[in-house]
Scaffold this active site. Structure first.
Site, mmCIF file in Angstrom:
data_model
loop_
_atom_site.group_PDB
_atom_site.id
_atom_site.type_symbol
_atom_site.label_atom_id
_atom_site.label_comp_id
_atom_site.label_asym_id
_atom_site.label_seq_id
_atom_site.Cartn_x
_atom_site.Cartn_y
_atom_site.Cartn_z
ATOM 1 N N HIS A 1 43.691 27.818 90.797
ATOM 2 C CA HIS A 1 44.103 26.547 90.201
ATOM 3 C C HIS A 1 43.018 25.956 89.302
ATOM 4 C CE1 HIS A 1 46.407 22.750 90.065
ATOM 5 N NE2 HIS A 1 45.227 22.160 90.110
ATOM 6 N N ASN B 1 50.035 25.761 76.226
ATOM 7 C CA ASN B 1 49.529 24.418 75.964
ATOM 8 C C ASN B 1 48.420 24.154 76.971
ATOM 9 O OD1 ASN B 1 51.602 24.019 74.074
ATOM 10 N ND2 ASN B 1 52.982 23.223 75.637
ATOM 11 N N CYS C 1 50.565 21.567 93.835
ATOM 12 C CA CYS C 1 50.833 22.277 92.591
ATOM 13 C C CYS C 1 51.923 23.328 92.811
ATOM 14 C CB CYS C 1 49.563 22.949 92.078
ATOM 15 S SG CYS C 1 49.831 23.987 90.620
ATOM 16 N N HIS D 1 48.514 28.149 82.928
ATOM 17 C CA HIS D 1 49.807 28.787 82.722
ATOM 18 C C HIS D 1 50.243 28.643 81.273
ATOM 19 C CE1 HIS D 1 51.155 24.614 82.878
ATOM 20 N NE2 HIS D 1 52.332 24.997 82.425
ATOM 21 N N GLN E 1 54.010 29.536 78.622
ATOM 22 C CA GLN E 1 55.465 29.605 78.656
ATOM 23 C C GLN E 1 55.965 30.661 77.678
ATOM 24 O OE1 GLN E 1 57.584 25.695 78.991
ATOM 25 N NE2 GLN E 1 55.577 24.830 78.534
ATOM 26 N N CYS F 1 50.626 27.168 92.283
ATOM 27 C CA CYS F 1 49.701 27.825 93.194
ATOM 28 C C CYS F 1 50.493 28.712 94.156
ATOM 29 C CB CYS F 1 48.915 26.786 93.986
ATOM 30 S SG CYS F 1 47.603 25.978 93.032
ATOM 31 N N HIS G 1 47.546 23.677 86.457
ATOM 32 C CA HIS G 1 47.318 25.085 86.769
ATOM 33 C C HIS G 1 47.352 25.913 85.480
ATOM 34 C CE1 HIS G 1 47.432 28.230 90.004
ATOM 35 N NE2 HIS G 1 47.731 28.975 88.941
#
Length: 347
Positions: free
Chosen positions: A116, A156, A70, A169, A171, A73, A167
């Protein structure tokens, strides 16, 4: 909060946000990366007036890597990632595969936690407050860029949405134009003011609170409700009670209360379809006023949270009417959606 700004091996900016004031971030990105090369271009649709970002370089972006590879991470055990340090609280960096770049705007990735296996709903209130601080700080930073007209912070969640990295996250997009969705809201708000003398957002919130049937939760500083004409099966709009144009203007009371309110909404979303169901896919989106646009002061910052899952094992697809004519058809009455979201409140 402590903010540490550094750069990755290819020159992209990386910012750490730490809860501890004494956090030290000195790790260096050891990867042999070439400079980022993008082909982002903004084109206008002459019939609709929409702006479309053409970004062919994104075809090469990372796609569903295994957990031990990933890129979000921390860097550990000799495996290098986008985060050079071996742990972090919140990290933000320029996207290596941006939809918008250079004069066409800016795209950033926000890593909510180094865990994660977590999701945003698993964060503590302190962690969620740090993410809010990062969103606010990045909004302020991007607002200072000449090529950015509007800042969009979003998450999303779920493969059904199209997420390619598991993971936790989100944007941040810095658009070089005012988005069509926001332009439409501004036009409707201007017309409402001409016709009534009032503020469209204030009147909408007041109407929902008075009706009550679609209110999901209400606190001293926030109110969340399912819109009267909701587009999505389960859709919630979260407004601060004191109208502000963007995240920078939230007062301390709203900031303090936000983590508890937002985490409660996310946890309710994961309980909508009952025990044993997989995590609910969703999009969470901050609507902020564009910079310098007419009507900015009358715009209302709000968060839109919705899922494309309409019932257990079934998704809401944007088929002919939605995709071809932009006319949504919702199978779940907003009042029923609000009732369900009240039923699954934390005890």
């Amino acid at each position: 909060m402590k903010k540490t700004v550094t750069t990755l091996a290819d020159g992209r900016e990386l910012i750490y946000y730490d809860a501890a004031d004494d956090a030290v971030r000195e790790a260096v990105d050891q990867r042999p990366l070439d400079a980022v090369s993008t082909s982002s271009e903004i084109r206008r649709d002459p019939l609709l007036g929409d702006a479309v970002a053409i970004a062919s370089h994104r075809q090469a972006r990372t796609y569903h890597p295994p957990a031990d590879a990933c890129p979000l991470c921390p860097t550990r055990d000799g495996r290098h990632s986008e985060i050079p340090d071996d742990h972090y609280d919140v990290a933000v960096f320029e996207n290596r595969f941006p939809s918008l770049a250079g004069d066409s705007g800016r795209c950033e990735v926000v890593c909510f936690t180094s865990d994660h296996e977590a999701s945003f709903a698993d964060l503590t209130e302190e962690q969620a407050a740090l993410v809010l601080a990062a969103w606010t700080d990045r909004t302020a930073a991007l607002a200072a860029l000449d090529q950015v007209a509007q800042v969009f912070c979003f998450e999303n969640r779920g493969a059904e949405i199209g997420v390619t990295l598991g993971h936790p996250h989100g944007q941040i997009y810095g658009y070089p134009f005012v988005t069509p969705r926001t332009e439409l809201m501004l036009r409707n708000a201007a017309r409402h003011h001409e016709e009534t003398g009032g503020n469209l957002f204030d009147d909408l919130v007041a109407r929902e609170e008075k009706d009550g049937s679609r209110v999901v939760l209400a606190t001293g500083h926030w109110i969340a409700f399912v819109p009267y004409a909701a587009h999505w099966p389960y859709e919630v709009h979260l407004h601060p009670r004191r109208r502000v144009p963007d995240l920078r203007e939230l007062d301390e009371g709203a900031r303090t209360e936000f983590p508890r309110v937002y985490l409660e909404l996310l946890r309710r979303f994961d309980r909508i379809f009952g025990p044993g169901e997989p995590p609910t896919p969703y999009i969470s989106a901050w609507h902020q006023a564009p910079f310098g646009a007419p009507g900015r002061d009358g715009f209302a910052l709000h968060l839109e949270l919705f899922t494309i899952r309409r019932t257990s094992g079934k998704l809401k697809f944007l088929a002919g009417s939605e995709s071809g004519m932009s006319v949504f058809i919702n199978d779940v009455p907003p009042e029923a959606a609000a009732e369900r979201l009240r039923e699954v409140a934390s005890q």
